[in-house]
Design an enzyme around this catalytic site. Structure first.
Site, mmCIF file in Angstrom:
data_model
loop_
_atom_site.group_PDB
_atom_site.id
_atom_site.type_symbol
_atom_site.label_atom_id
_atom_site.label_comp_id
_atom_site.label_asym_id
_atom_site.label_seq_id
_atom_site.Cartn_x
_atom_site.Cartn_y
_atom_site.Cartn_z
ATOM 1 N N THR A 10 34.939 38.703 51.513
ATOM 2 C CA THR A 10 36.296 38.373 51.972
ATOM 3 C C THR A 10 37.322 39.434 51.577
ATOM 4 N N GLY A 11 36.901 40.448 50.826
ATOM 5 C CA GLY A 11 37.819 41.505 50.394
ATOM 6 C C GLY A 11 37.960 42.596 51.444
ATOM 7 N N GLN A 12 38.798 43.596 51.115
ATOM 8 C CA GLN A 12 39.030 44.703 52.065
ATOM 9 C C GLN A 12 37.712 45.365 52.487
ATOM 10 N N ASP A 13 36.931 45.822 51.505
ATOM 11 C CA ASP A 13 35.717 46.588 51.835
ATOM 12 C C ASP A 13 34.643 45.685 52.428
ATOM 13 N N LEU A 85 30.027 44.052 46.012
ATOM 14 C CA LEU A 85 31.436 44.464 46.099
ATOM 15 C C LEU A 85 32.377 43.489 45.395
ATOM 16 N N ALA A 87 34.571 41.679 42.841
ATOM 17 C CA ALA A 87 35.130 42.026 41.532
ATOM 18 C C ALA A 87 36.571 41.565 41.441
ATOM 19 N N TYR A 100 37.588 37.523 31.616
ATOM 20 C CA TYR A 100 37.101 37.151 32.943
ATOM 21 C C TYR A 100 36.662 38.399 33.717
ATOM 22 N N THR A 132 33.527 53.069 40.561
ATOM 23 C CA THR A 132 34.922 53.432 40.831
ATOM 24 C C THR A 132 35.371 54.692 40.099
ATOM 25 N N GLU A 134 37.987 54.862 38.607
ATOM 26 C CA GLU A 134 38.640 54.417 37.364
ATOM 27 C C GLU A 134 37.763 54.705 36.142
ATOM 28 N N TYR A 156 39.345 46.561 33.301
ATOM 29 C CA TYR A 156 38.627 46.689 34.587
ATOM 30 C C TYR A 156 37.642 47.852 34.523
ATOM 31 N N LYS A 160 33.554 47.939 34.620
ATOM 32 C CA LYS A 160 32.845 48.711 35.651
ATOM 33 C C LYS A 160 31.934 49.774 35.018
ATOM 34 N N HIS A 186 40.564 53.779 48.135
ATOM 35 C CA HIS A 186 40.540 53.749 49.606
ATOM 36 C C HIS A 186 41.305 52.525 50.083
HETATM 37 P P1 NAP Z 1 39.248 43.356 46.964
HETATM 38 O O1 NAP Z 1 39.924 43.494 48.279
HETATM 39 O O2 NAP Z 1 40.019 42.955 45.766
HETATM 40 O O3 NAP Z 1 38.025 42.333 47.166
HETATM 41 C C1 NAP Z 1 37.317 41.819 46.077
HETATM 42 C C2 NAP Z 1 36.358 40.766 46.568
HETATM 43 O O4 NAP Z 1 35.664 40.205 45.445
HETATM 44 C C3 NAP Z 1 37.038 39.579 47.281
HETATM 45 O O5 NAP Z 1 36.186 39.119 48.303
HETATM 46 C C4 NAP Z 1 37.118 38.544 46.174
HETATM 47 O O6 NAP Z 1 37.191 37.222 46.647
HETATM 48 C C5 NAP Z 1 35.791 38.781 45.495
HETATM 49 N N1 NAP Z 1 35.711 38.244 44.140
HETATM 50 C C6 NAP Z 1 36.528 38.464 43.098
HETATM 51 N N2 NAP Z 1 36.109 37.811 42.005
HETATM 52 C C7 NAP Z 1 34.978 37.160 42.376
HETATM 53 C C8 NAP Z 1 34.085 36.293 41.702
HETATM 54 N N3 NAP Z 1 34.248 35.967 40.426
HETATM 55 N N4 NAP Z 1 33.030 35.801 42.387
HETATM 56 C C9 NAP Z 1 32.856 36.101 43.696
HETATM 57 N N5 NAP Z 1 33.670 36.901 44.386
HETATM 58 C C10 NAP Z 1 34.727 37.426 43.737
HETATM 59 O O7 NAP Z 1 38.511 44.725 46.576
HETATM 60 P P2 NAP Z 1 38.084 45.957 47.528
HETATM 61 O O8 NAP Z 1 39.202 46.928 47.556
HETATM 62 O O9 NAP Z 1 37.499 45.447 48.767
HETATM 63 O O10 NAP Z 1 36.951 46.622 46.627
HETATM 64 C C11 NAP Z 1 35.585 46.241 46.748
HETATM 65 C C12 NAP Z 1 34.845 46.640 45.478
HETATM 66 O O11 NAP Z 1 34.937 48.045 45.280
HETATM 67 C C13 NAP Z 1 35.383 46.008 44.212
HETATM 68 O O12 NAP Z 1 34.283 45.810 43.341
HETATM 69 C C14 NAP Z 1 36.288 47.082 43.618
HETATM 70 O O13 NAP Z 1 36.387 46.925 42.236
HETATM 71 C C15 NAP Z 1 35.529 48.326 44.012
HETATM 72 N N6 NAP Z 1 36.326 49.533 44.243
HETATM 73 C C16 NAP Z 1 37.417 49.505 45.069
HETATM 74 C C17 NAP Z 1 38.088 50.684 45.327
HETATM 75 C C18 NAP Z 1 39.284 50.724 46.244
HETATM 76 O O14 NAP Z 1 40.045 51.694 46.190
HETATM 77 N N7 NAP Z 1 39.460 49.747 47.120
HETATM 78 C C19 NAP Z 1 37.639 51.900 44.758
HETATM 79 C C20 NAP Z 1 36.502 51.869 43.957
HETATM 80 C C21 NAP Z 1 35.838 50.699 43.720
HETATM 81 P P3 NAP Z 1 38.602 36.550 47.082
HETATM 82 O O15 NAP Z 1 38.876 37.075 48.473
HETATM 83 O O16 NAP Z 1 38.296 35.114 47.016
HETATM 84 O O17 NAP Z 1 39.623 37.016 46.089
HETATM 85 O O1 F7E Z 2 47.617 51.780 41.606
HETATM 86 C C1 F7E Z 2 50.717 53.203 40.294
HETATM 87 C C2 F7E Z 2 49.750 52.617 39.287
HETATM 88 O O2 F7E Z 2 47.014 49.384 41.876
HETATM 89 C C3 F7E Z 2 47.607 53.158 41.886
HETATM 90 C C4 F7E Z 2 41.702 49.508 42.753
HETATM 91 O O3 F7E Z 2 41.213 49.366 44.055
HETATM 92 O O4 F7E Z 2 41.629 51.894 42.930
HETATM 93 C C5 F7E Z 2 42.485 50.811 42.664
HETATM 94 O O5 F7E Z 2 43.047 50.899 41.365
HETATM 95 C C6 F7E Z 2 48.617 53.865 41.011
HETATM 96 C C7 F7E Z 2 48.551 53.529 39.522
HETATM 97 O O6 F7E Z 2 45.306 51.212 42.330
HETATM 98 C C8 F7E Z 2 52.963 50.564 41.302
HETATM 99 O O7 F7E Z 2 50.288 52.670 37.980
HETATM 100 C C9 F7E Z 2 53.142 52.595 40.653
HETATM 101 O O8 F7E Z 2 48.707 54.705 38.787
HETATM 102 O O9 F7E Z 2 47.105 50.878 43.919
HETATM 103 P P1 F7E Z 2 46.801 50.725 42.497
HETATM 104 P P2 F7E Z 2 44.414 51.669 41.082
HETATM 105 O O10 F7E Z 2 44.943 51.171 39.803
HETATM 106 O O11 F7E Z 2 44.222 53.143 41.202
HETATM 107 C C10 F7E Z 2 40.516 52.024 42.016
HETATM 108 C C11 F7E Z 2 39.691 53.214 42.459
HETATM 109 C C12 F7E Z 2 39.758 50.781 41.840
HETATM 110 O O12 F7E Z 2 38.561 50.804 41.567
HETATM 111 C C13 F7E Z 2 40.539 49.505 41.773
HETATM 112 O O13 F7E Z 2 39.712 48.395 42.053
HETATM 113 O O14 F7E Z 2 49.916 53.457 41.434
HETATM 114 N N1 F7E Z 2 51.820 52.296 40.678
HETATM 115 N N2 F7E Z 2 53.857 51.564 41.019
HETATM 116 C C14 F7E Z 2 51.684 51.038 41.094
HETATM 117 N N3 F7E Z 2 50.576 50.299 41.290
HETATM 118 C C15 F7E Z 2 50.761 49.037 41.740
HETATM 119 N N4 F7E Z 2 49.677 48.258 41.996
HETATM 120 N N5 F7E Z 2 52.015 48.501 41.959
HETATM 121 C C16 F7E Z 2 53.154 49.230 41.760
HETATM 122 O O15 F7E Z 2 54.266 48.761 41.942
#
Ligand code: NAP
Ligand code: F7E
Length: 384
Positions: A10-13, A85, A87, A100, A132, A134, A156, A160, A186
């Protein structure tokens, strides 16, 4: 037909990946959480009638913290590929729910790997782990590659880190086809609204439509390597098609500050913003309008009000320290040479194309809010 199981569907990816795999002919199974409101908005367009035969998307209730549930689903589905995916993916929130986050993001990955092992499915099932950028946190090298040492900077990222290494360990110990995609940030039009890019594209759209005065941000100076989620889910698929499991960086190689993302996103709809002041006192002022661009992207009917605000140099961006993180990741920039060479992965979107896609989508979405405000009618599909 190949069967894939996606946690976090249900998430973005999860939603982009499900669509991509269904188009490739997979039957996709997904795990969703029970919620008090509908939470399948991102995949509703893929879902067919629940009792229809030969359906290619099947959902199961589950949770990454529930071993028995995960094991049962994997046993029932017998997937050829698992994309893990799910998290708690918000870095700032992980400081508030560290235990958690460790449970769902770290131990959750172990639960998947261990289920595959205990069910004797190690020869059948391939596993993708959503790692990630991160992990690099306080970066030890620029740009970051598969060889760069990790230095996680949040609960986080630490969770990871466990997930990354337990995936490598199960690969080495039990010969499981398990791989890490080390994906840099992304984004997309369906990015969660509290991540920085989407927060910005939504707010600028609302400001353009006179629905919002100011957006308050955290650290404007951090730098991110942003790609499009559509490109990145293709890399996930490619990683699982390799004969040999391995770990890959997926990134664009270009890094941009949050401040510059705001300026570029604003320019995309004809808003000119100037920043002044420093740190907590930094402000973004609306100093001009590119009339032609604004009329084309937002609409002539909104021009007068935005021109007035620009004449007054109104503040549209502010800084709110509550959004700062206890430990920040200042700079991320990835080198995806290995993925490009071995997987043949190439992104189609650059930052400009990503911003265009997100702004266009959010202006359209916010126009519905504007219509509701002006008319009082919730004609949700009016602008479709
Ligand atoms: P997202 O939009 O936050 O989606 C996270 C998904 O995980 C949602 O479907 C959420 O369900 C589900 N979820 C969260 N906690 C859960 C639990 N306890 N049990 C079952 N499902 C759970 O994240 P995303 O951006 O698509 O990212 C996908 C994965 O790639 C994540 O693991 C993230 O950490 C990792 N990642 C993301 C990025 C990025 O830039 N987007 C980069 C690197 C890695 P609900 O819809 O119910 O909340
Ligand atoms: O923050 C700064 C913040 O929350 C990016 C997740 O998908 O990518 C994501 O993590 C930057 C940070 O993403 C605001 O401090 C400034 O430096 O969009 P973000 P993130 O923390 O990089 C990685 C790869 C993952 O794996 C994660 O799951 O932006 N920032 N002002 C802000 N960030 C937020 N959220 N809100 C602000 O108002």
């Amino acid at each position: 037909m190949k069967k894939a199981l996606i946690t976090g569907i249900t998430g973005q990816d999860g939603a982009y990946l499900a669509e991509y795999l269904i188009k490739k002919g997979y039957v996709v199974h997904g795990i969703k959480r029970r919620a008090s409101m509908f939470n399948t908005e991102r995949i509703d367009h893929l879902y067919q009638e629940p009792f229809e035969e030969n359906r290619n998307l099947i959902l199961h209730y589950g949770d990454m913290t529930d071993s028995m549930n995960l094991t049962r689903i994997i046993q029932e589905v017998q997937p050829d590929e698992i994309y893990n995916l799910a998290a708690m993916s918000h870095v700032k929130v992980s400081f508030e729910v560290p235990e958690y986050t460790g449970n769902a993001d770290g131990l959750g990955t172990l639960r998947i790997l261990e289920a595959v092992r205990l069910l004797n499915m190690t020869d059948k099932t391939r596993i993708y782990q959503a790692s990630t950028s991160e992990l690099y946190g306080l970066v030890q090298q620029v740009p970051q590659t598969e060889q760069t040492p990790f230095y996680p900077r949040s609960p986080y990222a630490v969770a990871k880190l466990y997930a990354y290494w337990i995936t490598v360990n199960y690969r080495e110990a039990y010969n499981i086809h398990a791989s890490n995609g080390i994906l840099f940030n992304h984004e997309s039009p369906t990015r969660g609204e509290t991540f920085v890019t989407r927060k910005i594209t939504r707010a600028l759209s609302r400001i353009a439509l006179n629905l919002q005065q100011t957006v308050y941000m955290g650290n404007l100076s951090s730098q991110r390597d942003w790609g499009h989620a559509k490109d990145y889910v293709k890399a996930m698929y490619l990683i699982l098609q390799q004969d040999v499991p391995d770990d890959y960086v997926i990134a664009t190689g270009i890094t941009t500050t949050i401040r510059d993302f705001i300026l570029q996103a604003a320019a995309e709809i004809g808003l000119e913003i100037s920043f002044e002041g420093e740190e907590k006192n930094e402000r973004g002022l609306l100093t001009g309008i590119n009339k032609d661009v604004f009329v084309e992207k937002v609409g002539e009917e909104h021009l007068e009000s935005i021109k007035l605000r620009a004449l007054k140099n109104e503040q549209v961006v502010g800084v709110e320290p509550a959004y700062f993180r206890p430990t920040e990741v200042e700079l991320l920039m990835g080198d995806a040479t290995k993925a490009k060479t071995i997987l043949g992965w190439e992104p189609e979107y650059d930052l400009n194309a990503l911003i265009k896609d997100m702004m266009q989508s959010d202006v359209k979405l916010m126009k519905k809010d504007h219509h509701l405000k002006v008319t009082g009618f919730d004609t949700l599909n009016y602008f479709e």
